[in-house]
Enzyme design. Structure first.
Site, PDB file in Angstrom:
ATOM      1  N   TYR A 126     -27.247  13.908 -29.473  1.00 58.55           N
ATOM      2  CA  TYR A 126     -26.334  12.755 -29.456  1.00 58.55           C
ATOM      3  C   TYR A 126     -25.939  12.364 -30.881  1.00 58.55           C
ATOM      4  O   TYR A 126     -24.760  12.136 -31.180  1.00 58.55           O
ATOM      5  CB  TYR A 126     -27.028  11.603 -28.730  1.00 58.55           C
ATOM      6  CG  TYR A 126     -26.424  10.241 -28.921  1.00 58.55           C
ATOM      7  CD1 TYR A 126     -25.236   9.880 -28.295  1.00 58.55           C
ATOM      8  CD2 TYR A 126     -27.048   9.275 -29.723  1.00 58.55           C
ATOM      9  CE1 TYR A 126     -24.688   8.614 -28.459  1.00 58.55           C
ATOM     10  CE2 TYR A 126     -26.524   8.013 -29.892  1.00 58.55           C
ATOM     11  CZ  TYR A 126     -25.340   7.689 -29.262  1.00 58.55           C
ATOM     12  OH  TYR A 126     -24.802   6.431 -29.430  1.00 58.55           O
TER      13      TYR A 126
HETATM   14  N1  LIG Z   1     -27.066   2.411 -26.307  1.00 63.46           N
HETATM   15  C1  LIG Z   1     -27.298   2.145 -27.568  1.00 63.46           C
HETATM   16  O1  LIG Z   1     -28.344   1.567 -27.923  1.00 63.46           O
HETATM   17  C2  LIG Z   1     -26.279   2.525 -28.611  1.00 63.46           C
HETATM   18  C3  LIG Z   1     -26.586   2.347 -29.955  1.00 63.46           C
HETATM   19  C4  LIG Z   1     -25.615   2.628 -30.918  1.00 63.46           C
HETATM   20  C5  LIG Z   1     -24.357   3.063 -30.514  1.00 63.46           C
HETATM   21  N2  LIG Z   1     -24.072   3.250 -29.188  1.00 63.46           N
HETATM   22  C6  LIG Z   1     -22.711   3.688 -28.834  1.00 63.46           C
HETATM   23  O2  LIG Z   1     -21.916   2.540 -28.577  1.00 63.46           O
HETATM   24  C7  LIG Z   1     -20.775   2.923 -27.796  1.00 63.46           C
HETATM   25  C8  LIG Z   1     -20.477   1.903 -26.722  1.00 63.46           C
HETATM   26  O3  LIG Z   1     -21.647   1.501 -26.050  1.00 63.46           O
HETATM   27  P1  LIG Z   1     -21.531   0.734 -24.631  1.00 63.46           P
HETATM   28  O4  LIG Z   1     -22.882   0.232 -24.284  1.00 63.46           O
HETATM   29  O5  LIG Z   1     -20.378  -0.190 -24.632  1.00 63.46           O
HETATM   30  O6  LIG Z   1     -21.201   1.998 -23.705  1.00 63.46           O
HETATM   31  P2  LIG Z   1     -20.881   2.061 -22.151  1.00 63.46           P
HETATM   32  O7  LIG Z   1     -20.971   0.732 -21.524  1.00 63.46           O
HETATM   33  O8  LIG Z   1     -21.709   3.159 -21.590  1.00 63.46           O
HETATM   34  O9  LIG Z   1     -19.347   2.486 -22.143  1.00 63.46           O
HETATM   35  C9  LIG Z   1     -18.947   3.802 -22.329  1.00 63.46           C
HETATM   36  C10 LIG Z   1     -17.495   3.904 -21.942  1.00 63.46           C
HETATM   37  O10 LIG Z   1     -17.081   5.275 -22.074  1.00 63.46           O
HETATM   38  C11 LIG Z   1     -16.335   5.588 -20.907  1.00 63.46           C
HETATM   39  N3  LIG Z   1     -16.320   7.000 -20.595  1.00 63.46           N
HETATM   40  C12 LIG Z   1     -17.360   7.854 -20.534  1.00 63.46           C
HETATM   41  N4  LIG Z   1     -16.933   9.074 -20.150  1.00 63.46           N
HETATM   42  C13 LIG Z   1     -15.598   8.959 -19.943  1.00 63.46           C
HETATM   43  C14 LIG Z   1     -14.571   9.857 -19.535  1.00 63.46           C
HETATM   44  N5  LIG Z   1     -14.844  11.139 -19.229  1.00 63.46           N
HETATM   45  N6  LIG Z   1     -13.303   9.414 -19.444  1.00 63.46           N
HETATM   46  C15 LIG Z   1     -13.011   8.121 -19.720  1.00 63.46           C
HETATM   47  N7  LIG Z   1     -13.918   7.216 -20.116  1.00 63.46           N
HETATM   48  C16 LIG Z   1     -15.207   7.646 -20.221  1.00 63.46           C
HETATM   49  C17 LIG Z   1     -17.009   4.803 -19.800  1.00 63.46           C
HETATM   50  O11 LIG Z   1     -16.180   4.753 -18.669  1.00 63.46           O
HETATM   51  P3  LIG Z   1     -16.767   4.315 -17.225  1.00 63.46           P
HETATM   52  O12 LIG Z   1     -16.857   2.811 -17.270  1.00 63.46           O
HETATM   53  O13 LIG Z   1     -15.728   4.807 -16.281  1.00 63.46           O
HETATM   54  O14 LIG Z   1     -18.093   4.982 -17.058  1.00 63.46           O
HETATM   55  C18 LIG Z   1     -17.197   3.469 -20.499  1.00 63.46           C
HETATM   56  O15 LIG Z   1     -16.001   2.749 -20.498  1.00 63.46           O
HETATM   57  C19 LIG Z   1     -21.079   4.317 -27.259  1.00 63.46           C
HETATM   58  O16 LIG Z   1     -20.321   5.247 -28.000  1.00 63.46           O
HETATM   59  C20 LIG Z   1     -22.570   4.492 -27.574  1.00 63.46           C
HETATM   60  O17 LIG Z   1     -22.875   5.844 -27.820  1.00 63.46           O
HETATM   61  C21 LIG Z   1     -25.012   2.993 -28.240  1.00 63.46           C
END
Ligand SMILES: NC(=O)c1ccc[n+]([C@@H]2O[C@H](COP(=O)([O-])OP(=O)(O)OC[C@H]3O[C@@H](n4cnc5c(N)ncnc54)[C@H](OP(=O)(O)O)[C@@H]3O)[C@@H](O)[C@H]2O)c1
Length: 223
Positions: A126
């Protein structure tokens, strides 16, 4: 002309950012794969563009001044989706932005993306994906801001951050709402152009780190 294309707009961070950007008076095009997930936001400044990021989504970039990439494959998918979304879709977004004359690009990256080898191996794929997407953006010639939040929390934002990584792993965190606020600051100010900004829960106003000053606060990384 749309002010901001926000990619992954149904996501936890991006949906909050979408609402905030509209409240700032900006016009927003929200790219989602399921328009129903945004049906609770109705506003004349919002248009919804339905597309899967595994397909060609270049037409979304027509007539957009800025782009925010806040999509992610999520923790419940495997390396295949990490590769296709966190790396390839992010890379494609950069290319589409260049082709369409987009003037600025804000990327939601992650803590650890600077050095994927430094963290536990389970999340290395990742972090490699995030790292390579960030590198592609940095070399693109686009004006960029890369945000690198710590572990995301679903609790109310404080409006305060720090950019120096805390020593304790438990403190390497940030509420999603504060990341959304940082996105809005990146979009609406020029102070973060061509910078990488780590985001951790802290004590300083978020806006302070996005001001166009010559002297940056200690810990705000410029690369
Ligand atoms: N989790 C952590 O602790 C952490 C830490 C640092 C950074 N981040 C990063 O922060 C960012 C946002 O986090 P978040 O919690 O807001 O993420 P999230 O709620 O999982 O949102 C991810 C988004 O990406 C979309 N997506 C995924 N695959 C797709 C596809 N094939 N086509 C169109 N849309 C797609 C999802 O759509 P759907 O709603 O349709 O699924 C959703 O809108 C991510 O890049 C993550 O890697 C995460």
């Amino acid at each position: 002309m749309t002010n901001v294309l926000i990619i992954g707009a149904s996501g936890n961070i991006a949906k909050q950012a979408t609402t905030m950007l509209i409240e700032e008076g900006l016009t927003v095009k929200a790219l989602v794969r399921d328009a129903g997930k945004l049906s609770d936001i109705q506003h004349p400044n919002l248009s919804v563009f339905e597309k899967d990021l595994e397909d060609d989504f270049s037409t979304a970039f027509e007539q957009c001044e800025q782009v925010v990439f806040a999509a992610g494959s999520g923790g419940n998918t495997g390396a295949e989706k990490t590769l296709l979304i966190d790396l390839w879709a992010a890379r494609n977004a950069v290319e589409y932005a260049k082709q369409h004359g987009t003037i600025r690009f804000t990327m939601v990256s992650s803590v650890g993306a600077d050095d994927p080898d430094a963290l536990p191996s389970a999340i290395r794929p990742y972090l490699v994906a995030k790292h390579m997407a960030d590198e592609h953006l940095k070399l693109s010639g686009l004006r960029y801001t890369i945000l690198r939040p710590g572990t995301l929390l679903d609790e109310p934002g404080t409006g305060k951050i720090q950019t120096i990584k805390p020593e304790s792993k438990d403190d390497v965190v940030i509420p999603r709402e504060d990341v959304a606020t940082a996105i809005v600051k990146a979009v609406t100010s020029t102070g973060s152009e061509n910078r990488i900004i780590p985001l951790y829960r802290g004590t300083r106003d978020i806006a302070d780190f996005f001001k166009p000053t010559r002297k940056r606060f200690a810990g705000s990384v410029t690369e």
